[in-house]
Design an enzyme around this catalytic site. Structure first.
Site, PDB file in Angstrom:
ATOM      1  N   ASN A   1       0.863  -1.179   0.000  1.00 56.33           N
ATOM      2  CA  ASN A   1       0.000   0.000   0.000  1.00 56.33           C
ATOM      3  C   ASN A   1       0.901   1.231   0.000  1.00 56.33           C
ATOM      4  O   ASN A   1       1.466   1.586   1.024  1.00 56.33           O
ATOM      5  CB  ASN A   1      -0.903  -0.039   1.251  1.00 56.33           C
TER       6      ASN A   1
ATOM      7  N   LYS B   1       0.089   4.197  -0.305  1.00 57.86           N
ATOM      8  CA  LYS B   1      -0.594   5.385   0.232  1.00 57.86           C
ATOM      9  C   LYS B   1      -0.360   6.565  -0.726  1.00 57.86           C
ATOM     10  O   LYS B   1      -0.304   6.353  -1.942  1.00 57.86           O
ATOM     11  CB  LYS B   1      -0.132   5.668   1.669  1.00 57.86           C
TER      12      LYS B   1
ATOM     13  N   HIS C   1      -9.462   0.794   4.986  1.00 59.62           N
ATOM     14  CA  HIS C   1      -8.196   1.076   5.669  1.00 59.62           C
ATOM     15  C   HIS C   1      -8.479   2.029   6.835  1.00 59.62           C
ATOM     16  O   HIS C   1      -9.327   2.914   6.727  1.00 59.62           O
ATOM     17  CB  HIS C   1      -7.188   1.690   4.689  1.00 59.62           C
TER      18      HIS C   1
ATOM     19  N   GLU D   1      -6.963   4.535   7.814  1.00 57.38           N
ATOM     20  CA  GLU D   1      -6.830   5.950   7.459  1.00 57.38           C
ATOM     21  C   GLU D   1      -8.102   6.456   6.781  1.00 57.38           C
ATOM     22  O   GLU D   1      -8.519   7.596   6.972  1.00 57.38           O
ATOM     23  CB  GLU D   1      -5.586   6.143   6.571  1.00 57.38           C
TER      24      GLU D   1
ATOM     25  N   GLU E   1      -5.087  -4.992  10.619  1.00 56.57           N
ATOM     26  CA  GLU E   1      -4.060  -3.964  10.830  1.00 56.57           C
ATOM     27  C   GLU E   1      -4.341  -3.226  12.137  1.00 56.57           C
ATOM     28  O   GLU E   1      -5.158  -2.292  12.159  1.00 56.57           O
ATOM     29  CB  GLU E   1      -4.074  -2.946   9.685  1.00 56.57           C
TER      30      GLU E   1
ATOM     31  N   GLY F   1       2.759   2.369  10.782  1.00 59.75           N
ATOM     32  CA  GLY F   1       3.699   3.481  10.620  1.00 59.75           C
ATOM     33  C   GLY F   1       4.423   3.862  11.899  1.00 59.75           C
ATOM     34  O   GLY F   1       5.061   4.904  11.971  1.00 59.75           O
TER      35      GLY F   1
ATOM     36  N   SER G   1       3.732  -2.088  10.288  1.00 64.33           N
ATOM     37  CA  SER G   1       5.195  -2.148  10.450  1.00 64.33           C
ATOM     38  C   SER G   1       5.799  -3.494  10.074  1.00 64.33           C
ATOM     39  O   SER G   1       6.719  -3.984  10.737  1.00 64.33           O
ATOM     40  CB  SER G   1       5.607  -1.744  11.881  1.00 64.33           C
TER      41      SER G   1
HETATM   42  P1  13P Z   1       3.254   0.437   7.657  1.00 65.13           P
HETATM   43  O1  13P Z   1       3.752  -0.858   7.063  1.00 65.13           O
HETATM   44  O2  13P Z   1       3.990   1.637   7.179  1.00 65.13           O
HETATM   45  O3  13P Z   1       3.140   0.351   9.147  1.00 65.13           O
HETATM   46  O4  13P Z   1       1.752   0.647   7.109  1.00 65.13           O
HETATM   47  C1  13P Z   1       0.843  -0.382   7.237  1.00 65.13           C
HETATM   48  C2  13P Z   1      -0.380  -0.052   6.458  1.00 65.13           C
HETATM   49  O5  13P Z   1      -1.123   0.838   6.807  1.00 65.13           O
HETATM   50  C3  13P Z   1      -0.623  -0.811   5.218  1.00 65.13           C
HETATM   51  O6  13P Z   1      -1.910  -0.606   4.750  1.00 65.13           O
END
Ligand code: 13P
Length: 257
Positions: free
Chosen positions: A9, A11, A98, A100, A170, A176, A216
């Site tokens: 992803n 983003k 997601h 976010e 997740e 992150g 992560s």
């Molecule tokens: P990270 O791997 O940067 O923690 O992000 C995970 C994520 O949100 C994947 O959709």
């Protein structure tokens, strides 16, 4: 045997040139290095999908995914992207729900249920994300919380439709932050999710549902995470922006299951 998937992803990162270079590097690496049954899904920003399709072509390992789609098939929804538009350019997956999107754009479970329906109607495979915030984890009510997300977002589906779903767990506190769920925490939640699916749809469908872990994931923790019985791959953010790291994560299956 259920599918093993490592999805990247991106983003809202990378410009076109860097995104194309990253994709070319991944295409070159996986050809030689990846186990046959591992699937890679690249989920760049919408505007790169067509260009990246030209690079990925019909690569047997790599598919493209979008990071979102609208809940309608077409219409007066300025700025939105519809599921059939994605299908038409060769996109096969779509990330839905997601954290976010849920937190920053107010996407509710009810809205997500509609997005799941439209994605399936247009032959996209949804990667349905669920996961608890830190506060819920501290109260130890994560199973209930994630259970409700799954129930509200997915359990209206017929068994046939549900069998096309990929789930991604997740935990928000691990996204992150560099803080990964321990293998015990990941396995425990994945097993709970699979049990919930078994109760609703039966063992066959539950055993065939890929449940990915996200938060992560890095080359140095992927092998341990993927060795868990109910972890079928990863949804990777930061580490998917570096070809070597991302392919090494996908290769973590080599030495595990
Ligand atoms: P990270 O791997 O940067 O923690 O992000 C995970 C994520 O949100 C994947 O959709």
């Amino acid at each position: 045997m259920r599918q093993k998937i490592v999805a990247g992803n991106w983003k809202m990162n990378k410009n076109m040139e860097d995104g194309q270079a990253l994709t070319s590097e991944i295409v070159n690496m996986v050809g030689d290095e990846l186990r046959d049954d591992v699937k890679i899904v690249l989920c760049p920003p919408f505007v790169y999908l067509t260009a990246l399709k030209g690079i990925v072509k019909e690569n047997k390992h790599i598919s493209l995914g979008a990071q979102n789609c609208n809940e309608h098939a077409s219409g007066a929804y300025t700025g939105e992207i519809a599921a059939p538009m994605l299908t038409a350019i060769g996109v096969q997956y779509v990330i839905l729900g997601h954290s976010e999107r849920r937190e920053l754009f107010g996407e509710s479970n009810e809205l997500l249920a509609k997005k799941i329906n439209i994605a399936l109607e247009h032959s996209l495979t949804p990667i349905f994300c669920c996961g608890e915030p830190l506060q819920i984890r501290e109260q130890n009510t994560q199973e209930d919380y994630v259970g409700k997300q799954i129930q509200a977002g997915l359990f209206h589906l017929s068994p046939e439709a549900f069998s096309k779903i990929v789930v991604a767990y997740e935990p928000i506190w691990a996204i992150g932050t560099g803080k990964t769920a321990s293998t015990d925490q990941a396995q425990e939640m994945h097993a709970t999710i699979r049990k919930q699916i078994t109760e609703k749809y039966g063992e066959d469908i539950a055993n065939n549902t890929a449940i990915l872990y996200g938060g992560s994931v890095k080359p140095d923790n992927a092998e341990e995470l993927f060795s868990c019985m109910d972890v079928d791959g990863g949804l990777v953010g930061g580490a998917s922006l570096k070809s070597r790291d991302f392919v090494d994560i996908a290769k973590a299956f080599q030495s595990s299951r």
